[in-house]
Design a protein around this motif. Structure first.
Motif, PDB file in Angstrom:
ATOM      1  N   GLU A 137       0.852  -1.188   0.000  1.00  0.00           N
ATOM      2  CA  GLU A 137       0.000   0.000   0.000  1.00  0.00           C
ATOM      3  C   GLU A 137       0.882   1.230   0.000  1.00  0.00           C
ATOM      4  O   GLU A 137       1.995   1.206   0.534  1.00  0.00           O
ATOM      5  N   VAL A 138       0.377   2.316  -0.596  1.00  0.00           N
ATOM      6  CA  VAL A 138       1.127   3.573  -0.575  1.00  0.00           C
ATOM      7  C   VAL A 138       1.218   4.044   0.867  1.00  0.00           C
ATOM      8  O   VAL A 138       0.214   4.150   1.569  1.00  0.00           O
ATOM      9  N   PHE A 139       2.430   4.297   1.315  1.00  0.00           N
ATOM     10  CA  PHE A 139       2.687   4.729   2.689  1.00  0.00           C
ATOM     11  C   PHE A 139       3.073   6.207   2.739  1.00  0.00           C
ATOM     12  O   PHE A 139       2.691   6.929   3.643  1.00  0.00           O
ATOM     13  N   ALA A 140       3.842   6.646   1.757  1.00  0.00           N
ATOM     14  CA  ALA A 140       4.309   8.038   1.725  1.00  0.00           C
ATOM     15  C   ALA A 140       4.747   8.361   0.299  1.00  0.00           C
ATOM     16  O   ALA A 140       4.745   7.507  -0.576  1.00  0.00           O
ATOM     17  N   GLY A 141       5.130   9.602   0.100  1.00  0.00           N
ATOM     18  CA  GLY A 141       5.642  10.033  -1.189  1.00  0.00           C
ATOM     19  C   GLY A 141       4.626  10.827  -1.981  1.00  0.00           C
ATOM     20  O   GLY A 141       3.477  10.999  -1.548  1.00  0.00           O
ATOM     21  N   GLU A 142       5.051  11.291  -3.126  1.00  0.00           N
ATOM     22  CA  GLU A 142       4.222  12.114  -4.002  1.00  0.00           C
ATOM     23  C   GLU A 142       4.407  11.659  -5.438  1.00  0.00           C
ATOM     24  O   GLU A 142       5.498  11.778  -5.986  1.00  0.00           O
ATOM     25  N   GLU A 143       3.348  11.166  -6.053  1.00  0.00           N
ATOM     26  CA  GLU A 143       3.449  10.780  -7.458  1.00  0.00           C
ATOM     27  C   GLU A 143       3.886  11.959  -8.313  1.00  0.00           C
ATOM     28  O   GLU A 143       4.676  11.796  -9.240  1.00  0.00           O
ATOM     29  N   SER A 144       3.401  13.149  -7.989  1.00  0.00           N
ATOM     30  CA  SER A 144       3.750  14.340  -8.775  1.00  0.00           C
ATOM     31  C   SER A 144       5.234  14.690  -8.675  1.00  0.00           C
ATOM     32  O   SER A 144       5.773  15.385  -9.527  1.00  0.00           O
ATOM     33  N   HIS A 145       5.911  14.192  -7.623  1.00  0.00           N
ATOM     34  CA  HIS A 145       7.349  14.406  -7.460  1.00  0.00           C
ATOM     35  C   HIS A 145       8.167  13.193  -7.902  1.00  0.00           C
ATOM     36  O   HIS A 145       9.382  13.146  -7.714  1.00  0.00           O
ATOM     37  N   GLY A 146       7.492  12.162  -8.434  1.00  0.00           N
ATOM     38  CA  GLY A 146       8.183  11.021  -9.004  1.00  0.00           C
ATOM     39  C   GLY A 146       8.591   9.928  -8.041  1.00  0.00           C
ATOM     40  O   GLY A 146       9.438   9.107  -8.374  1.00  0.00           O
ATOM     41  N   PHE A 147       7.979   9.886  -6.841  1.00  0.00           N
ATOM     42  CA  PHE A 147       8.350   8.792  -5.932  1.00  0.00           C
ATOM     43  C   PHE A 147       7.202   8.421  -5.001  1.00  0.00           C
ATOM     44  O   PHE A 147       6.358   9.246  -4.658  1.00  0.00           O
ATOM     45  N   LEU A 148       7.182   7.147  -4.631  1.00  0.00           N
ATOM     46  CA  LEU A 148       6.242   6.614  -3.650  1.00  0.00           C
ATOM     47  C   LEU A 148       6.979   5.642  -2.748  1.00  0.00           C
ATOM     48  O   LEU A 148       7.876   4.923  -3.196  1.00  0.00           O
ATOM     49  N   ILE A 149       6.595   5.610  -1.487  1.00  0.00           N
ATOM     50  CA  ILE A 149       7.080   4.602  -0.555  1.00  0.00           C
ATOM     51  C   ILE A 149       5.912   3.651  -0.330  1.00  0.00           C
ATOM     52  O   ILE A 149       4.815   4.070   0.046  1.00  0.00           O
ATOM     53  N   MET A 150       6.157   2.385  -0.605  1.00  0.00           N
ATOM     54  CA  MET A 150       5.124   1.358  -0.490  1.00  0.00           C
ATOM     55  C   MET A 150       5.448   0.469   0.707  1.00  0.00           C
ATOM     56  O   MET A 150       6.617   0.223   1.003  1.00  0.00           O
TER      57      MET A 150
END
Length: 123
Positions: free
Chosen positions: A28-41
């Motif tokens: 599941e997405v835990f943190a990050g910003e898709e608009s900034h090019g990163f996600l922490i899962m």
């Protein structure tokens, strides 16, 4: 030597496709910003970072001062001490943004097989 939260930072070609794939594996997405090019899962205590256009290679990442839920912990080994200890053991530091006596900082080393390892302290 307490290294803190461990994750694998993956360089991905398409962030949305990678997010959907790892969601099918139970992340599941835990943190990050898709608009900034990163996600922490996150899946239980397992963390992966998905990074589009930021790195050339996948990276092993340790976050001193954090647990697997990115919560501050007491009694951790500061990134400055980790850097000094690894240098004293003959490990070459290839990138170093550690400054001051406390607080955030990071440095990187490369293992014998060319895998980058990032020590990234946020506290």
């Amino acid at each position: 030597m307490k290294l803190g939260c461990f994750s694998v930072s993956l360089t991905v070609k398409d962030l949305n496709k990678s997010k959907e794939f790892y969601q099918k594996l139970g992340f599941e997405v835990f943190a990050g910003e898709e608009s900034h090019g990163f996600l922490i899962m996150k899946n239980g205590d397992t963390n992966i970072g998905l990074f589009q256009g930021m790195f050339d290679k996948n990276i092993l990442t340790f976050n001193p001062g954090w647990n697997q839920s990115a919560e501050n912990v007491d009694g951790f080994t500061d990134v400055r001490d980790l850097c000094a200890e690894l240098k004293a053991k003959g490990i070459e530091v290839v990138e170093n943004s550690v400054a001051g006596d406390a607080g955030p900082g990071s440095f990187s080393v490369i293992d014998p097989d060319g895998n980058p390892i990032l020590f990234d302290q946020h506290v």
